[in-house]
Motif scaffolding. Structure first.
Motif, PDB file in Angstrom:
ATOM      1  N   ALA A   1     -24.073 -27.770  30.536  1.00  0.00           N
ATOM      2  CA  ALA A   1     -23.607 -27.538  31.906  1.00  0.00           C
ATOM      3  C   ALA A   1     -22.088 -27.635  31.986  1.00  0.00           C
ATOM      4  CB  ALA A   1     -24.246 -28.542  32.856  1.00  0.00           C
ATOM      5  N   LEU A   2     -21.507 -28.592  31.261  1.00  0.00           N
ATOM      6  CA  LEU A   2     -20.052 -28.756  31.258  1.00  0.00           C
ATOM      7  C   LEU A   2     -19.362 -27.546  30.646  1.00  0.00           C
ATOM      8  CD1 LEU A   2     -17.588 -30.529  31.771  1.00  0.00           C
ATOM      9  CD2 LEU A   2     -17.954 -31.587  29.539  1.00  0.00           C
ATOM     10  N   LEU A   3     -19.900 -27.064  29.529  1.00  0.00           N
ATOM     11  CA  LEU A   3     -19.323 -25.879  28.884  1.00  0.00           C
ATOM     12  C   LEU A   3     -19.439 -24.657  29.783  1.00  0.00           C
ATOM     13  CD1 LEU A   3     -20.620 -26.364  25.215  1.00  0.00           C
ATOM     14  CD2 LEU A   3     -18.276 -26.629  26.052  1.00  0.00           C
ATOM     15  N   ALA A   4     -20.591 -24.513  30.449  1.00  0.00           N
ATOM     16  CA  ALA A   4     -20.776 -23.382  31.369  1.00  0.00           C
ATOM     17  C   ALA A   4     -19.797 -23.458  32.525  1.00  0.00           C
ATOM     18  CB  ALA A   4     -22.214 -23.362  31.878  1.00  0.00           C
ATOM     19  N   SER A   5     -19.586 -24.675  33.030  1.00  0.00           N
ATOM     20  CA  SER A   5     -18.656 -24.861  34.141  1.00  0.00           C
ATOM     21  C   SER A   5     -17.233 -24.501  33.734  1.00  0.00           C
ATOM     22  CB  SER A   5     -18.717 -26.308  34.630  1.00  0.00           C
ATOM     23  OG  SER A   5     -17.763 -26.537  35.643  1.00  0.00           O
ATOM     24  N   LEU A   6     -16.834 -24.924  32.551  1.00  0.00           N
ATOM     25  CA  LEU A   6     -15.492 -24.597  32.054  1.00  0.00           C
ATOM     26  C   LEU A   6     -15.322 -23.101  31.860  1.00  0.00           C
ATOM     27  CD1 LEU A   6     -15.003 -27.488  29.453  1.00  0.00           C
ATOM     28  CD2 LEU A   6     -13.851 -27.216  31.660  1.00  0.00           C
ATOM     29  N   THR A   7     -16.369 -22.459  31.341  1.00  0.00           N
ATOM     30  CA  THR A   7     -16.312 -21.009  31.126  1.00  0.00           C
ATOM     31  C   THR A   7     -16.207 -20.264  32.443  1.00  0.00           C
ATOM     32  OG1 THR A   7     -17.641 -21.215  29.116  1.00  0.00           O
ATOM     33  CG2 THR A   7     -17.498 -19.034  30.113  1.00  0.00           C
ATOM     34  N   MET A   8     -17.017 -20.647  33.433  1.00  0.00           N
ATOM     35  CA  MET A   8     -16.970 -19.991  34.734  1.00  0.00           C
ATOM     36  C   MET A   8     -15.644 -20.239  35.435  1.00  0.00           C
ATOM     37  SD  MET A   8     -19.540 -18.142  35.246  1.00  0.00           S
ATOM     38  CE  MET A   8     -19.242 -17.842  36.994  1.00  0.00           C
ATOM     39  N   GLY A   9     -15.118 -21.471  35.281  1.00  0.00           N
ATOM     40  CA  GLY A   9     -13.830 -21.785  35.893  1.00  0.00           C
ATOM     41  C   GLY A   9     -12.717 -20.920  35.327  1.00  0.00           C
TER      42      GLY A   9
END
Length: 225
Positions: free
Chosen positions: A26-34
């Motif tokens: 979830a953290l990696l996905a959040s960073l990617t989307m950001g």
């Protein structure tokens, strides 16, 4: 002959381990989307800045051609552009007609009798006619910088929001020639104010003169003052 047996010790993930893995994903996905959102916002802002500069050059051409800058025929013509968010489209409609040559009913003081040489008062989204090409101030009018909303054609920024444009009020003379009468300023500049709200989603009804009183309002705007 003695055969050796290998025993594989398989163990299922514990609940804690699964939660840790899910959290990391979830953290990696959040960073990617950001990062993606930031890149898209930056790209739209650069595109808006390019359109903004083209509009300014086109307005100078209009001023050279007609001896004045165009003035919106109406004011505070609010139209819902984004669900739940309405914008004043009077300036954007004026800009569309003044810079594309497609119609003239959104430009104050312009009519068929003033030598505008336009084929129709209302815009129809077409700029191929001889009369319209003659009055085209923008060298190119890509489909991405204009749209039609509520039967009104508008010049828009890369965020899909109408550009804001206000012509400065003319100074008035006092009766009897006793000096100039005080005129309430409606613009920051003495010619016109042009701005895009850009990525700002909060101050979408604020005007240029209000931003002069409170500069924090226009921090995210792209503007000519």
């Amino acid at each position: 002959m003695k055969l050796t047996r290998f025993r594989f010790n398989s163990r299922a993930f514990t609940l804690v381990e699964m939660l840790i893995v899910i959290t990391i994903i979830a953290l990696l996905a959040s960073l990617t989307m950001g990062a993606y959102t930031y890149a898209m916002r930056s790209s739209k802002r650069r595109t808006t800045t390019g359109t903004f500069e083209a509009i300014k050059l086109a307005l100078e051409r209009y001023n050279t051609e007609f001896g004045e800058f165009p003035e919106p025929a109406g004011k505070e013509q609010m139209v819902e552009i984004i669900p739940g968010k309405s914008y004043d489209t009077s300036g954007a409609a004026c800009l569309y007609q003044a810079l594309t040559g497609d119609g003239y009913d959104q430009i104050k003081g312009v009519s068929a009798s003033t030598g505008s040489d336009k084929s129709s008062a209302a815009s129809d989204g077409k700029t191929e006619g001889t009369a319209e090409i003659k009055n085209m101030m923008l060298v190119e009018v890509p489909r991405t910088i204009w749209t039609a909303k509520s039967s009104r054609y508008l010049i828009i920024d890369a965020f899909g929001r109408p550009f804001q444009y206000i012509k400065a009020a003319s100074a008035t003379a006092a009766a009897g020639g006793a000096g100039g009468a005080a005129t309430t300023a409606t613009t920051v500049n003495s010619t016109y104010d042009l701005w895009s709200y850009s990525e700002d989603e909060q101050n979408i009804t604020s005007t240029s003169i209000q931003s002069q009183e409170d500069p924090k309002i226009s921090v995210k705007w792209i503007k000519n003052w």
